[in-house]
Design a protein around this motif. Structure first.
Motif, PDB file in Angstrom:
ATOM      1  N   PHE B  67       4.001   4.445 -11.101  1.00 48.11           N
ATOM      2  CA  PHE B  67       3.988   5.895 -11.328  1.00 48.11           C
ATOM      3  C   PHE B  67       4.558   6.315 -12.674  1.00 48.11           C
ATOM      4  O   PHE B  67       4.459   7.477 -13.030  1.00 48.11           O
ATOM      5  CB  PHE B  67       4.764   6.600 -10.212  1.00 48.11           C
ATOM      6  N   GLY B  68       5.162   5.415 -13.428  1.00 49.55           N
ATOM      7  CA  GLY B  68       5.782   5.831 -14.681  1.00 49.55           C
ATOM      8  C   GLY B  68       6.911   6.808 -14.418  1.00 49.55           C
ATOM      9  O   GLY B  68       7.730   6.583 -13.535  1.00 49.55           O
ATOM     10  N   ASP B  69       6.911   7.925 -15.143  1.00 47.69           N
ATOM     11  CA  ASP B  69       7.985   8.901 -14.986  1.00 47.69           C
ATOM     12  C   ASP B  69       7.672   9.961 -13.937  1.00 47.69           C
ATOM     13  O   ASP B  69       8.520  10.774 -13.599  1.00 47.69           O
ATOM     14  CB  ASP B  69       8.239   9.619 -16.331  1.00 47.69           C
ATOM     15  N   THR B  70       6.442   9.942 -13.438  1.00 44.32           N
ATOM     16  CA  THR B  70       6.036  10.978 -12.494  1.00 44.32           C
ATOM     17  C   THR B  70       6.661  10.731 -11.128  1.00 44.32           C
ATOM     18  O   THR B  70       6.740   9.590 -10.695  1.00 44.32           O
ATOM     19  CB  THR B  70       4.506  10.970 -12.334  1.00 44.32           C
ATOM     20  N   LEU B  74       4.407  13.457  -5.716  1.00 40.58           N
ATOM     21  CA  LEU B  74       3.511  14.373  -6.421  1.00 40.58           C
ATOM     22  C   LEU B  74       2.309  13.628  -6.983  1.00 40.58           C
ATOM     23  O   LEU B  74       1.181  14.105  -6.949  1.00 40.58           O
ATOM     24  CB  LEU B  74       4.265  15.075  -7.552  1.00 40.58           C
ATOM     25  N   ALA B  75       2.579  12.398  -7.466  1.00 41.67           N
ATOM     26  CA  ALA B  75       1.489  11.607  -8.038  1.00 41.67           C
ATOM     27  C   ALA B  75       0.502  11.207  -6.957  1.00 41.67           C
ATOM     28  O   ALA B  75      -0.713  11.274  -7.138  1.00 41.67           O
ATOM     29  CB  ALA B  75       2.053  10.376  -8.729  1.00 41.67           C
ATOM     30  N   MET B  76       1.017  10.783  -5.804  1.00 44.80           N
ATOM     31  CA  MET B  76       0.134  10.330  -4.737  1.00 44.80           C
ATOM     32  C   MET B  76      -0.694  11.487  -4.188  1.00 44.80           C
ATOM     33  O   MET B  76      -1.828  11.309  -3.783  1.00 44.80           O
ATOM     34  CB  MET B  76       0.946   9.693  -3.605  1.00 44.80           C
ATOM     35  N   ALA B  77      -0.115  12.688  -4.196  1.00 45.82           N
ATOM     36  CA  ALA B  77      -0.869  13.834  -3.720  1.00 45.82           C
ATOM     37  C   ALA B  77      -1.850  14.329  -4.781  1.00 45.82           C
ATOM     38  O   ALA B  77      -2.667  15.193  -4.511  1.00 45.82           O
ATOM     39  CB  ALA B  77       0.091  14.954  -3.323  1.00 45.82           C
ATOM     40  N   GLY B  78      -1.753  13.787  -5.983  1.00 47.68           N
ATOM     41  CA  GLY B  78      -2.667  14.191  -7.043  1.00 47.68           C
ATOM     42  C   GLY B  78      -2.264  15.489  -7.704  1.00 47.68           C
ATOM     43  O   GLY B  78      -3.061  16.122  -8.390  1.00 47.68           O
ATOM     44  N   LEU B  79      -0.991  15.910  -7.516  1.00 52.30           N
ATOM     45  CA  LEU B  79      -0.557  17.186  -8.098  1.00 52.30           C
ATOM     46  C   LEU B  79      -0.156  17.023  -9.554  1.00 52.30           C
ATOM     47  O   LEU B  79      -0.272  17.956 -10.340  1.00 52.30           O
ATOM     48  CB  LEU B  79       0.623  17.745  -7.288  1.00 52.30           C
ATOM     49  N   ILE B  86       0.088   2.451 -13.137  1.00 53.73           N
ATOM     50  CA  ILE B  86      -1.222   1.949 -12.729  1.00 53.73           C
ATOM     51  C   ILE B  86      -1.688   2.584 -11.420  1.00 53.73           C
ATOM     52  O   ILE B  86      -2.643   2.119 -10.818  1.00 53.73           O
ATOM     53  CB  ILE B  86      -1.215   0.414 -12.595  1.00 53.73           C
ATOM     54  N   TRP B  87      -0.997   3.648 -10.976  1.00 52.07           N
ATOM     55  CA  TRP B  87      -1.387   4.259  -9.706  1.00 52.07           C
ATOM     56  C   TRP B  87      -2.839   4.749  -9.689  1.00 52.07           C
ATOM     57  O   TRP B  87      -3.572   4.484  -8.722  1.00 52.07           O
ATOM     58  CB  TRP B  87      -0.417   5.395  -9.347  1.00 52.07           C
ATOM     59  N   PRO B  88      -3.305   5.448 -10.747  1.00 49.89           N
ATOM     60  CA  PRO B  88      -4.711   5.886 -10.712  1.00 49.89           C
ATOM     61  C   PRO B  88      -5.674   4.714 -10.560  1.00 49.89           C
ATOM     62  O   PRO B  88      -6.669   4.818  -9.831  1.00 49.89           O
ATOM     63  CB  PRO B  88      -4.897   6.572 -12.067  1.00 49.89           C
ATOM     64  N   ALA B  89      -5.366   3.602 -11.236  1.00 49.08           N
ATOM     65  CA  ALA B  89      -6.252   2.436 -11.135  1.00 49.08           C
ATOM     66  C   ALA B  89      -6.217   1.864  -9.718  1.00 49.08           C
ATOM     67  O   ALA B  89      -7.251   1.499  -9.151  1.00 49.08           O
ATOM     68  CB  ALA B  89      -5.836   1.371 -12.141  1.00 49.08           C
TER      69      ALA B  89
END
Lengths: 303, 318
Positions: B67-70, B74-79, B86-89
């Motif tokens: 997730f890096g710094d995110t 929030l990242a998993m929910a796409g917000l 590498i989460w998007p990948a």
């Protein structure tokens, strides 16, 4: 409904006339349709290229998109060279590994080696490529001249990549033979190594060839290893330390650089060549493995 | 002590027939040495490669890799978009594998059942040949097929068609169709004949035998085939290279959107990395993909072996 196992064979007590459920028919039809579509679409797009005047332009030795020359023969040459060299390295290695598992080495660790080979088959191609870029390429760079992205690096890794495929096929055939021959050989006073070298090896010749053909098909069809490791210069290499470009890598590169519609023609020509080679390999394997008594069931050897 | 002629011939003969210690047994000696060399070479290469990947990859594993710094939730929910993880990948790969599995499940398993239980000898031969031909098709050619499909669609019905997640999943489904068909068929055919005969003797219809008796018995083998197909779909790079993968897309926006995928991220990192951080992330991604696809393929192999062993003894009775 007739029930006559003696006539229909033991595996189908109801014979052929029992109706096939609609869902299964649809599944089979979808499969056939998909296969026909793959071969049909690629052929339909490639034939005009090969049959028209552009055919000669595509089958030339010069790839200079800036000058309007789109020859793919260097890539054909690169594919053949790389696949053959990988096979030349990988096939003897696979044979020796199988020998080690079937009498030339100690019996107990053989199982561990077999598991290792199965594990190697489960490693994604791109991981092979990624590790090699940072581990093997610097070594090759020091050994030879140039960047290290060359025929030699790609051939070494490709040999390792097709190794499990070949080992699995050879291993299945040798295991069948070993079951029948081990006791007989021991009763004749032969050591396991002698049984392997003088009896099993000549007897498994057809399967050794099958493994080689299968490995060749895999080596020609692989994209990532040549793309990441072979340097991709469109020319015929003069030494193992020169870069080469294969048909598969060429297709990936043309797509990613968007070189315009003329370059796309070479894409379809490369595609149909690869398709023809793969179909030839499949037919050869089918013929080699035969359907007689000495053929192995699919599940035993299909990697 | 007389009468037996002494000549070199009879003394020579047995020596030639039974290789013994007196004569060097060259063939098996050469082979034995080569076999030991090969075994040591392959084991050490595998060990070095594996150790290198673990050495560079394991330290990067953690929340920052994905997730890096995110903030993860929030990242998993796409917000919030993830820029340096590498989460998007991973998400793209999961979508891709899930979709491809969904598409291949029906035709693959169905075709396997048809081949094993219903097809006549001619259909068996022809369909078997077709599946074998498809199994040999290189994955980049499957990608090319997807590309031509888009060209055709653009010319006919949908002028704005473009490479996308759905297309890539469809091509991947075709690519992993043969292993699934072969595994399903092999699982069904490995069942003892006694099961079929018993079913028929009990008055079950053919559908009942196939769907109530044989399929549950072959369940593990078929599940193994599905896992094998998923592992293959997760690792393949060449197909998605030609059917719409991109380096920066964020989470996939829909079936008709471009997407990211783990294997492409790894390839792209090797070719284009700028900083040490990106390189480290590449090693992390390689390790994650290896765990993902490798565990699935090894699991598939284990399931199929269990299946084989289960019915091995029973055939002796028939």
């Amino acid at each position: 409904m007739k029930l006559d196992p003696a006539v229909q064979g033991p595996s189908r007590p109801f014979g052929r006339d029992a109706r096939t459920p609609l869902a299964l028919r649809c599944a089979a039809a979808v499969t056939v349709l998909g296969i026909a579509a793959v071969f049909g679409f690629v052929t339909v797009y490639a034939l005009p290229v090969l049959l028209s005047g552009q055919g000669l332009a595509v089958l030339s030795w010069r790839w200079l998109p800036a000058a309007g020359q789109f020859g793919i023969l260097p890539m054909v040459c690169g594919s053949v060279l790389l696949a053959c060299s990988a096979l030349l390295l990988g096939w003897p290695l696979a044979l020796c590994l199988c020998g080690w598992m079937h009498g030339l080495g100690p019996a107990r660790p053989a199982r561990g080696l077999r598991q290792l080979v199965h594990g190697m088959a489960a490693v994604p191609t791109v991981v092979y490529g990624f590790v090699s870029v940072f581990l093997l390429v610097p070594l090759v760079r020091q050994a030879g001249q140039g960047s290290g992205l060359c025929w030699l690096s790609a051939a070494l890794v490709l040999a390792l990549l097709v190794l499990p495929t070949m080992v699995v096929i050879m291993d299945a055939a040798l295991r069948e033979q070993g079951r029948a021959l081990r006791l007989t050989g021991a009763a004749l006073g032969l050591s396991p190594a002698q049984v392997f070298a003088h009896v099993m090896l000549p007897g498994a010749r057809r399967w050794l060839i099958t493994a080689g053909v299968f490995g060749f098909g895999r080596a020609v069809g692989d994209t990532l290893i040549p793309l990441m490791l072979a340097g991709n210069a469109p020319g015929v290499p003069a030494s193992p330390f020169d870069a080469l470009r294969t048909l598969t890598a060429h297709m990936a590169l043309v797509m990613s650089t968007d070189a315009g519609s003329t370059a796309y023609h070479s894409l379809f020509a490369a595609g149909i060549l690869l398709l023809a080679v793969s179909a030839g390999v499949s037919l050869a394997v089918r013929r080699l493995r035969g359907t007689g008594q000495d053929s192995l069931p699919d599940a035993e050897w299909r990697p | 002590m007389t009468g037996r002629p002494i000549s070199p011939e009879p003394r020579h003969l047995p020596d030639r027939r039974i290789p013994s210690g007196a004569r060097p047994r060259t063939r098996e000696h050469v082979l034995t040495v080569a076999a030991w060399l090969a075994a040591v070479l392959v084991v050490s290469v595998a060990a070095v490669g594996c150790a290198y990947l673990l050495w560079r990859g394991v330290p990067t594993l953690g929340r920052a890799l994905f997730f890096g710094d995110t903030p993860p939730l929030l990242a998993m929910a796409g917000l919030r978009p993830v820029w340096d993880g590498i989460w998007p990948a991973c998400a793209g790969s999961l979508y891709l594998v899930g979709l491809a599995t969904l598409l291949v499940l029906g035709p693959g398993v169905g075709c396997g059942i048809y081949l094993a239980e219903y097809a006549g000898p001619r259909a068996r031969r022809h369909l078997g040949l077709a599946v074998e031909l498809l199994a040999g098709v290189p994955s980049i050619v499957m990608g090319l097929f997807g590309f031509t499909l888009i060209l055709v669609l653009r010319r006919t019905f949908v002028p704005q068609a473009n490479t996308c997640l759905l297309l890539a999943a469809g091509c991947l489904a075709l690519l992993v169709l043969p292993p699934l068909v072969v595994s399903t068929r092999a699982a069904l055919e490995s069942l003892p004949h006694g099961l079929r005969l018993t079913g028929a003797a009990l008055g079950l219809t053919r559908e009942q035998i196939v769907f109530r008796v044989l399929l549950p018995e072959a369940g593990r083998g078929i599940l193994g085939g599905v896992m094998l197909a998923m592992g293959r779909a997760a690792e393949d790079t060449a197909v998605i290279l030609l059917t719409g993968v991109v380096a920066n897309a964020g989470l996939p926006a829909g079936l008709l959107a471009k997407f990211e995928a783990l294997p492409f991220t790894i390839y792209y990192t090797a070719a284009q990395y700028q900083t040490e951080d990106e390189l480290a992330r590449g090693f992390g991604a390689a390790l994650v993909l290896l765990a993902l696809s490798g565990s699935m393929m090894l699991g598939a192999g284990a399931l199929q072996r269990v299946m084989e062993r289960r019915h091995k003894g029973e055939d002796a009775w028939n």
